[in-house]
Design an enzyme around this catalytic site. Structure first.
Site, short mmCIF file in Angstrom:
data_model
loop_
_atom_site.label_atom_id
_atom_site.label_comp_id
_atom_site.label_asym_id
_atom_site.label_seq_id
_atom_site.Cartn_x
_atom_site.Cartn_y
_atom_site.Cartn_z
N HIS A 1 34.21 56.46 4.98
CA HIS A 1 35.13 56.48 4.30
C HIS A 1 36.07 55.66 5.08
CE1 HIS A 1 33.58 60.64 2.76
NE2 HIS A 1 33.30 60.95 4.00
N HIS B 1 40.77 50.79 8.59
CA HIS B 1 39.58 50.25 8.95
C HIS B 1 38.45 51.34 8.42
CE1 HIS B 1 40.24 53.73 12.05
NE2 HIS B 1 38.86 53.52 12.19
#
Length: 196
Positions: A41, A128
């Site tokens: 995710h 990120h």
């Protein structure tokens, strides 16, 4: 208490492409413990333990924050690490594309959480995707993610933001609590998932 986080989920094609790029790195000496691609995710905000009475308020107040986000497109690109070269902690893939609106959305979601009295880390959001973690005290090669410097995955449109619940245990489990389409005309529209 429920462990909740807001996230963007890359589509399967983007996950598969990055997984192929990681193939040559997976079994190298000093590699981190890699995460499973189906669990990747792009976390926008990790909330930790949220008291049950605040969950419905969080879902309701997050909707306008998501609706204020214009359509965006992203791609997974490059790689890096958190921690020092000698003591790396987290291996990650970076992002390209409409990153600024994503950062702004993460800021709005943090503001929503603060209005509900939820603790939010006081540090800048660094978009990120966490790929893996190095275990303390084990051999670690902090240069491995440098080999992703030239990686550019396929671009995809971000269609929704999800609020996930994470349950710890021998086999960690994730459940969607709610989701919102980006740029929804009805900012109160949220799709709720199972909330056992």
């Amino acid at each position: 208490m429920r462990r909740l986080f807001f996230a963007v989920d890359p589509p399967d094609a983007a996950r598969r492409d990055l997984d192929r790029a990681l193939g040559p790195l997976r079994d190298l000496p000093g590699a981190p413990r890699w995460g499973r691609p189906e669990r990747w995710h792009l976390t926008l905000l990790f909330l930790g333990a949220v008291p049950e009475p605040l969950v419905l308020g969080l879902v309701a107040t997050a909707a306008p924050a998501v609706a204020a986000t214009p359509p965006i497109a992203l791609r997974l690109a490059g790689g890096g690490r958190f921690g020092s070269l000698r003591r790396p902690q987290v291996a990650w893939a970076g992002l390209e594309g409409d990153v600024d609106p994503l950062v702004a959305l993460a800021g709005r979601l943090a503001a929503v959480a603060r209005t509900l009295g939820l603790p939010v880390e006081d540090r800048p959001f660094r978009p990120h995707l966490t790929l893996g973690r190095w275990r303390p005290g084990r051999p670690a090669d902090g240069t491995l993610t440098d080999r992703l410097a030239g990686y550019r995955g396929p671009e995809w449109p971000v269609r929704e933001i999800r609020l996930w619940e994470s349950r710890l245990g021998a086999a960690p489990a994730y459940t969607v609590v709610a989701s919102w389409p980006l740029g929804a005309k009805d900012p109160l529209h949220a799709e709720s998932g199972p909330t056992p």
